[in-house]
Enzyme design. Structure first.
Site, PDB file in Angstrom:
ATOM      1  N   ASP A  24      23.766  28.506   6.533  1.00  0.00           N
ATOM      2  CA  ASP A  24      23.239  27.733   5.400  1.00  0.00           C
ATOM      3  C   ASP A  24      22.780  28.675   4.285  1.00  0.00           C
ATOM      4  O   ASP A  24      22.365  28.230   3.208  1.00  0.00           O
ATOM      5  CB  ASP A  24      22.143  26.751   5.829  1.00  0.00           C
ATOM      6  N   SER A  25      22.926  29.997   4.518  1.00  0.00           N
ATOM      7  CA  SER A  25      22.728  30.974   3.434  1.00  0.00           C
ATOM      8  C   SER A  25      23.735  30.720   2.317  1.00  0.00           C
ATOM      9  O   SER A  25      23.568  31.222   1.209  1.00  0.00           O
ATOM     10  CB  SER A  25      22.891  32.406   3.958  1.00  0.00           C
ATOM     11  N   ASP A  28      25.884  26.132  10.878  1.00  0.00           N
ATOM     12  CA  ASP A  28      24.425  26.004  10.751  1.00  0.00           C
ATOM     13  C   ASP A  28      24.111  24.546  10.456  1.00  0.00           C
ATOM     14  O   ASP A  28      24.656  23.978   9.504  1.00  0.00           O
ATOM     15  CB  ASP A  28      23.979  26.835   9.547  1.00  0.00           C
ATOM     16  N   GLU A  58      17.358  26.066  13.952  1.00  0.00           N
ATOM     17  CA  GLU A  58      16.204  26.965  13.834  1.00  0.00           C
ATOM     18  C   GLU A  58      14.976  26.411  14.567  1.00  0.00           C
ATOM     19  O   GLU A  58      14.716  25.210  14.533  1.00  0.00           O
ATOM     20  CB  GLU A  58      15.849  27.162  12.349  1.00  0.00           C
ATOM     21  N   GLU A 106      15.683  37.006  13.844  1.00  0.00           N
ATOM     22  CA  GLU A 106      15.676  37.463  12.447  1.00  0.00           C
ATOM     23  C   GLU A 106      14.336  38.117  12.100  1.00  0.00           C
ATOM     24  O   GLU A 106      13.271  37.520  12.312  1.00  0.00           O
ATOM     25  CB  GLU A 106      15.954  36.275  11.507  1.00  0.00           C
TER      26      GLU A 106
HETATM   27  O1  KIV Z   1      22.377  31.183   7.226  1.00  0.00           O
HETATM   28  C1  KIV Z   1      22.554  32.322   7.640  1.00  0.00           C
HETATM   29  O2  KIV Z   1      23.289  33.107   7.044  1.00  0.00           O
HETATM   30  C2  KIV Z   1      21.841  32.710   8.861  1.00  0.00           C
HETATM   31  C3  KIV Z   1      21.756  34.136   9.306  1.00  0.00           C
HETATM   32  C4  KIV Z   1      21.298  34.246  10.712  1.00  0.00           C
HETATM   33  C5  KIV Z   1      22.920  34.998   9.135  1.00  0.00           C
HETATM   34  O3  KIV Z   1      21.284  31.862   9.482  1.00  0.00           O
END
Ligand code: KIV
Length: 278
Positions: free
Chosen positions: A44-45, A83, A114, A182
């Site tokens: 989700d980045s 994600d 998460e 993380e």
């Molecule tokens: O969204 C993301 O890029 C992540 C990281 C762990 C790479 O959750």
């Protein structure tokens, strides 16, 4: 051959370091896959690096699904993990299972969630029971930015390391096949990694994790609004993109593009007739 969640667990047993990268489009996924990346995360980045939002909390399930479809088409061998975005699994367990299923139908082989509160543990249990592998995510969890209040390192003392280890073990019991750590000190990650039979995948988690993941735009040097301390930049794609676009504009403006070879042409006869006509 397509990698599976079980294969990723076997990598830990066999002492093979797990490689993971994020991808958001078909071509990048194809080349990361050819390079041998084990896990491709549709992170989700992408909210920041592909869509230009300020935080991951802004990206929706509908948007994530489009990127998941593109990446899945490019990844022949890598395990594709999608994600689950903010609010796609927090409202109810039923909705979480349903949304996880949508990511699998879009082509992913697993989802990432998460946190490890009792509610999240229950949610992960139900999703894995429905046949969907889940990757956990502990330490700095960007979707909780509004409650955490900043980009802080987790597990900085024995008490918080023990808490993280406990959460990681609860994720393992809930059926997660791996856990992202993380921004966790390397000694703490090492401690947690040894407590688990499922692999830990570090991002700012140090070298003792069973695998590593980075945001592809960071290693490519494409996104320059912010570059975390833990990201290694292997290229400066932003400069390459800028220089290519500048060279193109220059050629068009000077009449150097397109050349005859880059154009379609009439045969001599038709060209002559057209000339006579005008
Ligand atoms: O969204 C993301 O890029 C992540 C990281 C762990 C790479 O959750």
């Amino acid at each position: 051959m397509k990698k599976t969640a079980k294969k990723i667990i076997d990598f830990k047993k066999n002492g093979k370091k797990i490689t993971a990268l994020t991808a958001y489009d078909y071509s990048s996924a194809k080349y990361f896959d050819r390079a041998g990346v084990d896990i491709i995360l549709v992170g989700d980045s992408l909210a920041q690096v592909a869509l230009g939002y300020g935080s991951t909390t802004e990206v929706t399930t509908e948007e994530m699904l489009v990127f998941t479809k593109a990446v899945s088409r490019g990844a022949e061998n890598a395990l594709v993990v999608a994600d689950m975005p903010f609010m796609s699994y927090q409202i109810s367990i039923e909705e979480a299972v349903k949304n996880a299923g949508r990511f699998i139908q879009a082509g992913a082989q697993a989802v990432k969630i998460e946190g490890a509160s009792p509610y999240i543990i229950e949610t992960i249990t139900r999703i894995t029971q429905s046949g969907i592998p889940v990757m956990g995510h502990l330490g700095f969890t960007p979707q909780y930015i509004n409650t955490i209040g900043g980009h802080y390192v987790s597990g900085k003392n024995i008490q918080s390391t023990l808490e993280l280890a406990d959460m990681a073990q609860n994720l393992e019991k809930a059926g997660a096949f791996s856990v992202v750590l993380e921004m966790v000190p390397q000694e703490s990650s090492n401690f947690i990694t040894k407590k688990l039979t499922i692999p830990t995948i570090g991002i700012g988690g140090g070298k003792f994790c069973d695998g590593q993941i980075l945001v592809s735009d960071d290693i490519l040097g494409k996104y320059d609004n912010f570059c975390p301390k833990f990201a290694r930049q292997y290229s400066s794609l932003k400069d390459i993109i800028f220089n290519v676009a500048r060279a193109y504009c220059n050629d068009v403006e000077k009449g150097n593009f397109p050349s005859v070879a880059e154009s379609f042409t009439l045969d001599n006869n038709e060209a002559q007739k057209l000339e006579n006509y005008s």
